[in-house]
Design a protein around this motif. Structure first.
Motif, PDB file in Angstrom:
ATOM      1  N   ARG A  27      -6.173 -17.831  21.713  1.00  0.00           N
ATOM      2  CA  ARG A  27      -6.773 -17.962  22.578  1.00  0.00           C
ATOM      3  C   ARG A  27      -7.156 -17.898  23.492  1.00  0.00           C
ATOM      4  NH1 ARG A  27      -9.289 -22.725  25.556  1.00  0.00           N
ATOM      5  NH2 ARG A  27      -7.568 -22.276  26.825  1.00  0.00           N
ATOM      6  N   ASN A  28      -6.355 -17.545  24.598  1.00  0.00           N
ATOM      7  CA  ASN A  28      -6.406 -15.930  25.366  1.00  0.00           C
ATOM      8  C   ASN A  28      -7.330 -14.985  24.877  1.00  0.00           C
ATOM      9  OD1 ASN A  28      -5.688 -17.840  27.595  1.00  0.00           O
ATOM     10  ND2 ASN A  28      -3.765 -17.336  26.995  1.00  0.00           N
ATOM     11  N   GLU A  29      -6.887 -14.429  24.337  1.00  0.00           N
ATOM     12  CA  GLU A  29      -7.049 -13.167  23.366  1.00  0.00           C
ATOM     13  C   GLU A  29      -8.990 -13.688  23.245  1.00  0.00           C
ATOM     14  OE1 GLU A  29      -3.981 -10.432  22.342  1.00  0.00           O
ATOM     15  OE2 GLU A  29      -4.491 -11.492  20.566  1.00  0.00           O
ATOM     16  N   TYR A  51     -11.211 -13.241  26.142  1.00  0.00           N
ATOM     17  CA  TYR A  51     -11.476 -11.512  26.460  1.00  0.00           C
ATOM     18  C   TYR A  51     -12.536 -11.165  25.543  1.00  0.00           C
ATOM     19  CZ  TYR A  51      -8.341 -11.557  30.465  1.00  0.00           C
ATOM     20  OH  TYR A  51      -7.891 -12.303  31.456  1.00  0.00           O
TER      21      TYR A  51
END
Lengths: 161, 282
Positions: free
Chosen positions: A6-8, A11
């Motif tokens: 999810r974090n990627e 970004y």
């Protein structure tokens, strides 16, 4: 399929949106504000370009007035000078610069303006600008052209009409 | 496995690269001194460096071309063999690579020191250097290609022996970087071999400066990726382990390298926005 955290994902979405914004800004700036870059205009023979002749404006470089407030400036770059070194125009003038080289590559940049061109022998670099402020502009060569490169400079003097 | 040959080769490549970096770096402060009015070149002219621009050329060629190329080929000799857990299958090819690069370096250094090649590392024609400067540069580049071929052959053998295994990340990333370099340097190789070398020998009368710039920048921008990607190999492939963790997303790291390979090809043209021979549409 690649597993993307999810974090990627956040970004990736952020950086793709950033690129999109930059791209739109670029398109807007070139169409709305008329940012111009040199485009193929004319090819010339650098061996004969300095020879004066009826069809060769670079034979006697300099400023010519086309109409009130409209000028064309033919500028020859060579090691290590611009010819002419100085031109004077009244405030509000629109000047089209045609610059070429009879020897190596040079650069032509009028400081504090949008005029910035690579000067390549055999090609004519052309850009147009309107001078709205009465002051002296420095012109510099920004491409290494030999031991005298740092001394290669000129001036545009804009005077009150 | 002892990797004796690989260690030696890596040592030579990186050692020569480091020497180039230190000698080249020495000219950096001299440039700043020149700006504040202290001219060191009068004294240096005894050892052959007579002017600021000659020093700048030495600085640029040694730091931007020699240090980087030697270091990277040496670094990959280490990363590829260790990552595949396999020694070079044809070490003689990599020895030939090293020797070719050294010959090229010496050949380019002589005209620079004789002030016959003070053209900076962009060497835009029609400013002309001694032909041996260009031939030396070609040899450094071709030597690095030969090193790459040695890596490919080693990888080829590894693939045959391990047909089902996924290529380890570090080996894959190093190999992609090498492929990118070999595609990118086709520009500079064409510029030098087709346009500049025949002209600098006087075999052809003129050259095409605008075309030469386009070939140069085809290499010139991916060149900085070539400098950058070995650091990425280290950041993605080595740092997580050294820090006691693991790479967060190896698949995306692999994708990054493939993207660099694809995007490096058209990117050079953005150095030519101000060129008179390049249409504004670009």
């Amino acid at each position: 399929m690649i597993h993307v955290d999810r974090n990627e994902k956040i970004y990736i979405i952020f950086s793709v949106s950033l690129i999109t914004v930059f791209f739109i800004a670029l398109a807007v700036s070139s169409f709305v504000y008329g940012i111009q870059v040199p485009s193929p205009y004319q090819q010339v023979d650098p061996r004969t370009i300095a020879t004066p002749g009826p069809d060769n404006p670079f034979g006697e470089p300099g400023l010519r007035e086309l109409a009130p407030g409209k000028y064309e400036a033919y500028i020859m770059s060579q090691v290590w000078a611009f010819i002419p070194r100085e031109i004077t125009v009244p405030k509000g003038s629109t000047v089209t610069f045609y610059v070429t080289s009879k020897d190596v590559q040079h650069g032509f940049r009028i400081n504090e303006t949008n005029i910035n061109m690579q000067i390549v022998p055999g090609e004519v670099s052309k850009l147009t600008i309107t001078f709205d402020e009465a002051k002296e502009y420095d012109v510099i060569c920004h491409e290494y052209c030999g031991v005298g490169h740092h001394a290669m400079a000129g001036k545009i003097i804009v005077v009150e009409p | 496995m002892t990797y004796t040959r690989e260690k030696k080769l890596t040592g030579w490549y990186i050692g020569i690269g480091m020497a180039a970096l230190f000698i080249g770096g020495f000219f950096g402060p001299l440039q700043k001194l020149e700006y504040v009015g202290i001219n060191a070149y009068t004294a240096l002219s005894k050892i052959g460096i007579a002017t600021y621009y000659q020093g700048l050329t030495t600085h640029a060629v040694l730091n931007a071309l020699v240090w980087t190329t030697f270091f990277i080929v040496g670094f990959f000799t280490f990363t590829i063999t260790h990552s595949l857990k396999k020694e070079l299958t044809h070490p003689i090819i990599n020895v030939i690579s090293l020797v070719t690069m050294v010959i090229g370096l010496v050949m380019a250094a002589i005209p620079i020191l004789m002030n016959l090649a003070t053209v900076l590392y962009t060497f835009y024609p029609p400013m002309k250097a001694n032909p041996f400067f260009y031939i030396g540069l070609v040899l450094v580049v071709v030597g690095s290609w030969i090193g790459g071929w040695g890596f490919y052959l080693t990888y080829w053998r590894w693939r045959k022996e391990n047909p089902r295994q996924k290529t380890p990340f570090i080996a894959l990333a190093s190999l992609i970087t090498m492929v990118m370099w070999q595609i990118a340097t086709l520009g500079i190789a064409t510029e030098l071999l087709v346009l500049i070398i025949p002209w600098s020998f006087g075999l052809v009368e003129g050259t095409d400066p605008q075309l030469a710039r386009t070939f140069f920048w085809f290499t010139g921008h991916p060149l900085v990726y070539f400098w950058l990607l070995p650091a990425y190999v280290s950041w993605y492939g080595m740092l997580p382990k050294q820090a006691g963790g693991k790479l967060f997303s190896e698949q995306l790291a692999r994708l990054v390298f493939w993207l660099f390979l694809a995007l490096s090809i058209p990117v050079g043209l953005h150095h030519q926005y101000l060129d008179p021979g390049v249409p504004a549409g670009w």
